[in-house]
Design a protein around this motif. Structure first.
Motif, mmCIF file in Angstrom:
data_model
loop_
_atom_site.group_PDB
_atom_site.id
_atom_site.type_symbol
_atom_site.label_atom_id
_atom_site.label_comp_id
_atom_site.label_asym_id
_atom_site.label_seq_id
_atom_site.Cartn_x
_atom_site.Cartn_y
_atom_site.Cartn_z
ATOM 1 N N LEU A 174 0.820 -1.204 0.000
ATOM 2 C CA LEU A 174 0.000 0.000 0.000
ATOM 3 C C LEU A 174 0.859 1.260 0.000
ATOM 4 N N VAL A 175 0.428 2.241 -0.798
ATOM 5 C CA VAL A 175 1.160 3.502 -0.940
ATOM 6 C C VAL A 175 0.171 4.666 -0.931
ATOM 7 N N PRO A 176 0.410 5.696 -0.122
ATOM 8 C CA PRO A 176 -0.440 6.892 -0.184
ATOM 9 C C PRO A 176 -0.157 7.685 -1.457
ATOM 10 N N MET A 222 10.224 6.417 -2.486
ATOM 11 C CA MET A 222 10.417 5.451 -1.403
ATOM 12 C C MET A 222 11.732 5.698 -0.686
ATOM 13 N N SER A 223 11.744 5.429 0.614
ATOM 14 C CA SER A 223 13.005 5.353 1.352
ATOM 15 C C SER A 223 13.599 3.973 1.094
ATOM 16 N N PRO A 224 14.887 3.769 1.364
ATOM 17 C CA PRO A 224 15.463 2.430 1.195
ATOM 18 C C PRO A 224 14.728 1.358 1.997
ATOM 19 N N ARG A 225 14.260 1.706 3.192
ATOM 20 C CA ARG A 225 13.515 0.734 4.012
ATOM 21 C C ARG A 225 12.203 0.344 3.339
ATOM 22 N N ASP A 226 11.481 1.340 2.797
ATOM 23 C CA ASP A 226 10.236 1.046 2.085
ATOM 24 C C ASP A 226 10.504 0.156 0.880
ATOM 25 N N ALA A 227 11.562 0.479 0.136
ATOM 26 C CA ALA A 227 11.894 -0.293 -1.060
ATOM 27 C C ALA A 227 12.207 -1.743 -0.698
ATOM 28 N N GLU A 228 12.939 -1.918 0.393
ATOM 29 C CA GLU A 228 13.270 -3.282 0.830
ATOM 30 C C GLU A 228 12.011 -4.043 1.222
ATOM 31 N N ALA A 229 11.118 -3.374 1.949
ATOM 32 C CA ALA A 229 9.871 -4.013 2.373
ATOM 33 C C ALA A 229 9.006 -4.402 1.176
ATOM 34 N N ALA A 230 9.055 -3.581 0.124
ATOM 35 C CA ALA A 230 8.250 -3.847 -1.068
ATOM 36 C C ALA A 230 8.953 -4.770 -2.048
ATOM 37 N N SER A 277 15.977 10.453 1.706
ATOM 38 C CA SER A 277 15.208 11.637 2.096
ATOM 39 C C SER A 277 13.737 11.549 1.702
ATOM 40 N N PHE A 278 13.362 10.495 0.988
ATOM 41 C CA PHE A 278 11.994 10.395 0.483
ATOM 42 C C PHE A 278 11.033 9.817 1.521
ATOM 43 N N THR A 279 9.808 10.309 1.471
ATOM 44 C CA THR A 279 8.685 9.746 2.211
ATOM 45 C C THR A 279 7.836 8.948 1.232
ATOM 46 N N LEU A 280 7.326 7.810 1.680
ATOM 47 C CA LEU A 280 6.557 6.942 0.795
ATOM 48 C C LEU A 280 5.344 7.675 0.229
ATOM 49 N N GLU A 281 5.308 7.799 -1.113
ATOM 50 C CA GLU A 281 4.183 8.474 -1.757
ATOM 51 C C GLU A 281 4.246 8.270 -3.268
ATOM 52 N N MET A 282 3.093 8.001 -3.862
ATOM 53 C CA MET A 282 2.983 7.955 -5.319
ATOM 54 C C MET A 282 2.541 9.318 -5.819
ATOM 55 N N HIS A 283 3.188 9.806 -6.865
ATOM 56 C CA HIS A 283 2.838 11.095 -7.433
ATOM 57 C C HIS A 283 2.183 10.914 -8.801
ATOM 58 N N ILE A 284 0.982 11.424 -8.915
ATOM 59 C CA ILE A 284 0.273 11.482 -10.195
ATOM 60 C C ILE A 284 -0.190 12.916 -10.397
ATOM 61 N N ASP A 285 -0.483 13.270 -11.651
ATOM 62 C CA ASP A 285 -0.922 14.643 -11.874
ATOM 63 C C ASP A 285 -2.436 14.758 -11.741
ATOM 64 N N GLY A 336 -3.981 11.787 -0.492
ATOM 65 C CA GLY A 336 -4.032 10.983 0.717
ATOM 66 C C GLY A 336 -4.677 9.621 0.552
ATOM 67 N N ASP A 337 -5.361 9.374 -0.557
ATOM 68 C CA ASP A 337 -5.903 8.042 -0.814
ATOM 69 C C ASP A 337 -4.737 7.050 -0.952
ATOM 70 N N THR A 338 -5.030 5.774 -0.816
ATOM 71 C CA THR A 338 -3.987 4.764 -0.970
ATOM 72 C C THR A 338 -4.226 3.901 -2.207
ATOM 73 N N VAL A 339 -3.145 3.443 -2.778
ATOM 74 C CA VAL A 339 -3.176 2.521 -3.924
ATOM 75 C C VAL A 339 -2.264 1.342 -3.586
ATOM 76 N N THR A 340 -2.327 0.305 -4.405
ATOM 77 C CA THR A 340 -1.564 -0.914 -4.132
ATOM 78 C C THR A 340 -0.633 -1.214 -5.290
ATOM 79 N N ILE A 341 0.642 -1.459 -4.953
ATOM 80 C CA ILE A 341 1.602 -1.865 -5.966
ATOM 81 C C ILE A 341 1.322 -3.315 -6.361
ATOM 82 N N MET A 342 1.117 -3.539 -7.646
ATOM 83 C CA MET A 342 0.913 -4.885 -8.173
ATOM 84 C C MET A 342 2.115 -5.205 -9.047
#
Length: 216
Positions: free
Chosen positions: A30-32, A151-159, A189-197, A209-215
């Motif tokens: 899950l990603v905000p 993503m931070s390195p920790r987030d990337a590792e978890a995913a 330095s990154f905070t977990l977040e997906m950026h769309i326009d 602030g909604d969440t999406v799921t990486i597939m």
């Protein structure tokens, strides 16, 4: 309590456990979501062209990765003199000026902005910028930002992902949208977040602030 009661309770518990295990389990990571409005990145040279010699951007709001939304805004102008006013500048200054817009903005301005990763402006659309003290014309520099996930390195590792990976992402709402070609960007330095326009967010029924799921 006799043995038959114990056996009956045990069967009920085991049936409940088995039923829970048989239910579909949520998959993915899950990603905000952060919805990015049109904005501009400037070199210090171009800041001074638009706002005056020696001018420094002033901070309005901190963003991730050491960036900030500045108080300063400019007007961006397309080739047919179609303009969009009050476009926010993001700081700090960069080595290369870049304008990020949506596909709708591109049509409004009458330009053909390519979909690119941030920083890849070679051969991109020309655009003009107008500030309170001057104007400048860019032969290239205007893009539609490719959708991406910070993503931070920790987030990337978890995913189970790394910088530069490309994934698909599902928005599990009324629209049920799947975004393909989503680039992973990893930095401490990154905070977990997906950026769309704004175009993508509106089409998919997604808000900040909604969440999406990486597939994967």
């Amino acid at each position: 309590m006799d043995i038959s009661q114990v056996e009956s309770i045990t069967r009920m518990v085991m049936e409940a456990i088995n039923q829970a295990q048989s239910q579909p389990q949520p998959k993915g990571f899950l990603v905000p979501v952060g919805v990015s409005a049109r904005h501009v990145h400037l070199t210090q040279e171009h800041v001074e062209v638009l706002f005056g010699k020696g001018y420094q951007l002033t901070k309005k709001k901190d963003l991730m990765g050491g960036q900030f939304a500045s108080n300063e805004q400019v007007t961006i102008v397309g080739l047919k003199l179609r303009a969009i006013e009050n476009v926010r500048i993001l700081g700090p200054v960069r080595k290369q000026t870049q304008v990020e817009i949506s596909a709708t903005d591109a049509r409004t301005l009458g330009i053909k902005a390519p979909i690119r990763e941030s920083g890849n402006v070679a051969g991109s659309a020309p655009i003009a910028l107008v500030g309170p003290k001057g104007a400048l014309y860019l032969k290239e520099g205007c893009i539609i930002a490719m959708r991406h996930i910070h993503m931070s390195p920790r987030d990337a590792e978890a995913a189970g992902l790394k910088n530069g990976d490309v994934v698909s992402v599902k928005a599990d709402n009324e629209r049920g949208t799947i975004f393909n070609h989503v680039v992973i960007r990893v930095n401490p330095s990154f905070t977990l977040e997906m950026h769309i326009d704004t175009d993508e967010a509106n089409a998919a029924g997604i808000k900040q602030g909604d969440t999406v799921t990486i597939m994967k």
